[in-house]
Design an enzyme around this catalytic site. Structure first.
Site, PDB file in Angstrom:
ATOM      1  N   ARG A 116     -55.897  -5.610  58.432  1.00 37.83           N
ATOM      2  CA  ARG A 116     -55.562  -4.383  59.176  1.00 37.83           C
ATOM      3  C   ARG A 116     -54.060  -4.127  59.259  1.00 37.83           C
ATOM      4  NH1 ARG A 116     -59.791  -6.176  62.704  1.00 37.83           N
ATOM      5  NH2 ARG A 116     -61.709  -5.091  62.112  1.00 37.83           N
ATOM      6  N   LYS A 138     -45.771   6.466  52.809  1.00 36.15           N
ATOM      7  CA  LYS A 138     -47.024   6.938  52.190  1.00 36.15           C
ATOM      8  C   LYS A 138     -47.481   5.875  51.201  1.00 36.15           C
ATOM      9  CE  LYS A 138     -46.786  11.972  52.435  1.00 36.15           C
ATOM     10  NZ  LYS A 138     -46.661  13.220  51.659  1.00 36.15           N
ATOM     11  N   GLU A 180     -35.931  14.572  41.543  1.00 33.24           N
ATOM     12  CA  GLU A 180     -36.223  14.401  42.978  1.00 33.24           C
ATOM     13  C   GLU A 180     -34.923  14.351  43.790  1.00 33.24           C
ATOM     14  OE1 GLU A 180     -39.172  14.327  44.635  1.00 33.24           O
ATOM     15  OE2 GLU A 180     -40.686  13.950  43.101  1.00 33.24           O
ATOM     16  N   LYS A 222     -34.319  12.177  53.288  1.00 34.36           N
ATOM     17  CA  LYS A 222     -35.743  11.867  53.430  1.00 34.36           C
ATOM     18  C   LYS A 222     -35.985  11.234  54.803  1.00 34.36           C
ATOM     19  CE  LYS A 222     -39.998  10.422  51.675  1.00 34.36           C
ATOM     20  NZ  LYS A 222     -40.893  10.178  50.587  1.00 34.36           N
ATOM     21  N   GLU A 232     -46.806  14.059  58.493  1.00 30.35           N
ATOM     22  CA  GLU A 232     -46.926  15.354  57.826  1.00 30.35           C
ATOM     23  C   GLU A 232     -47.888  16.296  58.541  1.00 30.35           C
ATOM     24  OE1 GLU A 232     -47.132  14.759  53.592  1.00 30.35           O
ATOM     25  OE2 GLU A 232     -47.242  16.896  53.196  1.00 30.35           O
ATOM     26  N   ARG A 237     -42.201  17.652  57.087  1.00 23.73           N
ATOM     27  CA  ARG A 237     -42.288  16.726  55.949  1.00 23.73           C
ATOM     28  C   ARG A 237     -42.744  17.446  54.678  1.00 23.73           C
ATOM     29  NH1 ARG A 237     -43.988  10.350  55.788  1.00 23.73           N
ATOM     30  NH2 ARG A 237     -43.587  10.143  53.559  1.00 23.73           N
ATOM     31  N   ASN A 241     -42.126  18.536  49.552  1.00 22.67           N
ATOM     32  CA  ASN A 241     -42.994  18.916  48.439  1.00 22.67           C
ATOM     33  C   ASN A 241     -42.515  20.168  47.727  1.00 22.67           C
ATOM     34  OD1 ASN A 241     -44.808  16.767  48.636  1.00 22.67           O
ATOM     35  ND2 ASN A 241     -45.792  17.740  50.389  1.00 22.67           N
ATOM     36  N   HIS A 244     -43.844  20.924  44.347  1.00 17.26           N
ATOM     37  CA  HIS A 244     -44.970  20.026  44.089  1.00 17.26           C
ATOM     38  C   HIS A 244     -46.316  20.743  43.946  1.00 17.26           C
ATOM     39  CE1 HIS A 244     -42.054  16.950  44.835  1.00 17.26           C
ATOM     40  NE2 HIS A 244     -42.925  15.970  44.762  1.00 17.26           N
ATOM     41  N   HIS A 248     -48.211  19.512  40.812  1.00 21.81           N
ATOM     42  CA  HIS A 248     -49.500  18.810  40.818  1.00 21.81           C
ATOM     43  C   HIS A 248     -50.490  19.477  39.862  1.00 21.81           C
ATOM     44  CE1 HIS A 248     -48.517  16.985  45.010  1.00 21.81           C
ATOM     45  NE2 HIS A 248     -48.019  16.278  44.016  1.00 21.81           N
ATOM     46  N   HIS A 262     -44.030  12.662  36.567  1.00 23.69           N
ATOM     47  CA  HIS A 262     -44.057  13.386  37.844  1.00 23.69           C
ATOM     48  C   HIS A 262     -42.758  14.168  38.064  1.00 23.69           C
ATOM     49  CE1 HIS A 262     -44.870  14.383  41.990  1.00 23.69           C
ATOM     50  NE2 HIS A 262     -43.782  13.732  42.383  1.00 23.69           N
TER      51      HIS A 262
HETATM   52  N1  GLY Z   1     -43.165  12.441  48.597  1.00 25.01           N
HETATM   53  C1  GLY Z   1     -43.309  13.260  49.719  1.00 25.01           C
HETATM   54  C2  GLY Z   1     -43.390  12.521  51.006  1.00 25.01           C
HETATM   55  O1  GLY Z   1     -43.111  11.352  51.056  1.00 25.01           O
HETATM   56  O2  GLY Z   1     -43.765  13.093  51.993  1.00 25.01           O
END
Ligand code: GLY
Length: 364
Positions: A116, A138, A180, A222, A232, A237, A241, A244, A248, A262
């Site tokens: 966990r 993430k 990026e 960031k 998010e 946040r 994107n 993106h 995507h 990417h």
């Molecule tokens: N790559 C976008 C984020 O980390 O929210």
């Protein structure tokens, strides 16, 4: 050079530091937070990054996956979990991810789900992972139904970026990672964009001072965004994107098989987002010309024709994929648009006809 910069990600429950500099890996032990220094370490890397992992792993257990997106699968996740459990991972353990975004996401999710949740450190080895995926917590793997659909928010307890490891990164990946970095200037810092316009070529040739600063400024931005909207849910946040939603869709068409990276998809996606912003009368089209020229000077992909989607793909096909994106809220596609360089915002109300018209025109 022992000149490292450290950035604090001041999340109330999970604060941590990002350490950046040339030779940071040689100082690996000093960057482990004090409370985890005596924890037993478990290393996860791929066969390209094994050399860096072995350098610091000593006798600690180490698991090597095949490089590439396929490692973010149920099967590989299961092997990583078996490795951790067979080696008796416990709460006094520390998972250490040494690799690009794929290894970071996979190892981060293994750390999030083993017992966990055990602590982990990110040691990103690609430019893209240094400025994006290793920061912000993430983690996840792909499902047959789509990318990153299984995962968790699990913040690392430290991130260590050694720019020396970028020396072996192929030029194409450097350029993709650079997209990026450019994203941060475009979404929220016009001054940073101006600095990049002057200095970006020296990032691609890995000038230590310039590259460290570019990574530092990207990580600062960031971190600022992640602390305002960790999971998010508030819209902030989502600004990360930029480009993106389009990217995507391009990646889905190209099937993540290495033909389109990417960062390459994001570079073209950002131009699409700017074109859409200009089409909607939000932004002066001259900004697009500046960014296209900037990308062109660096040899980045910058138009849909640079991707090679194939003759059979239509604007409707791309829109259909965008509708299925997990970030589309209740069927409405979410776009990050721009009012100016450095001024991005989230828009949930873009008319799909405008997107179709734009894409048809750009796919010309
Ligand atoms: N790559 C976008 C984020 O980390 O929210």
């Amino acid at each position: 050079m022992n000149n490292f910069s450290s950035i604090s990600v001041k999340l109330p429950n999970n604060p941590y530091e990002i350490h950046i500099g040339q030779g940071a890996l040689n100082n690996f032990k000093t960057f482990i937070p004090p409370e985890y220094k005596s924890h037993r370490q478990f290393f996860i890397c791929d066969s390209h990054t094994e050399i860096y992992a072995r350098k610091i792993a000593g006798d600690s257990p180490l698991f090597v996956v095949h490089p590439g997106e396929a490692a973010k699968s149920f099967t590989v996740y299961q092997s990583v979990m078996s490795f951790l459990l067979d080696h008796k991972i416990n709460r006094n353990s520390l998972v250490i991810a040494v690799g690009g975004g794929v290894v970071g996401d996979l190892a981060g999710f293994a750390a999030a789900s083993a017992l966990r949740g055990v602590p982990y450190i990110q040691i990103p080895t690609s430019l893209l992972a240094m400025v994006d995926s290793s920061v912000g917590g993430k983690t996840g793997i792909n499902a047959p139904q789509g990318k990153n659909l299984i995962g968790a928010f699990h913040q690392p307890c430290a991130v260590i970026c050694d720019i020396d490891v970028l020396r072996t990164l192929p030029e194409r990946e450097m350029k993709a990672g650079y997209a990026e970095i450019l994203k941060y200037g475009l979404l929220g810092d016009a001054e940073f964009f101006e600095w990049l316009d002057e200095n970006a070529a020296s990032i691609l040739t890995l000038d230590p001072k310039i590259t460290s600063y570019a990574i530092q400024r990207s990580c600062e931005m960031k971190a600022e965004i992640v602390i305002t909207d960790e999971k998010e849910t508030l819209g902030q946040r989502a600004l990360l994107n930029l480009g993106h939603t389009f990217a995507h869709a391009f990646e889905a068409v190209m099937k993540y098989d290495g033909r389109l990276l990417h960062g390459e998809a994001v570079a073209v996606g950002m131009i699409c987002a700017m074109e859409l912003s200009a089409k909607l009368g939000l932004m002066n089209p001259q900004n697009i010309e500046r960014v296209v020229q900037h990308m062109g000077r660096l040899g980045l992909k910058k138009s849909i024709s640079d991707i090679g989607l194939g003759q059979s793909i239509t604007a409707d096909n791309l829109l259909e994929i965008m509708r299925g994106d997990k970030k589309a809220s209740s069927g409405q596609i979410r776009f990050i648009l721009m009012k100016d360089i450095g001024k991005a915002y989230m828009d949930n109300e873009v008319n799909e006809d405008d997107v179709i018209a734009l894409l048809s025109n750009m796919m010309g």
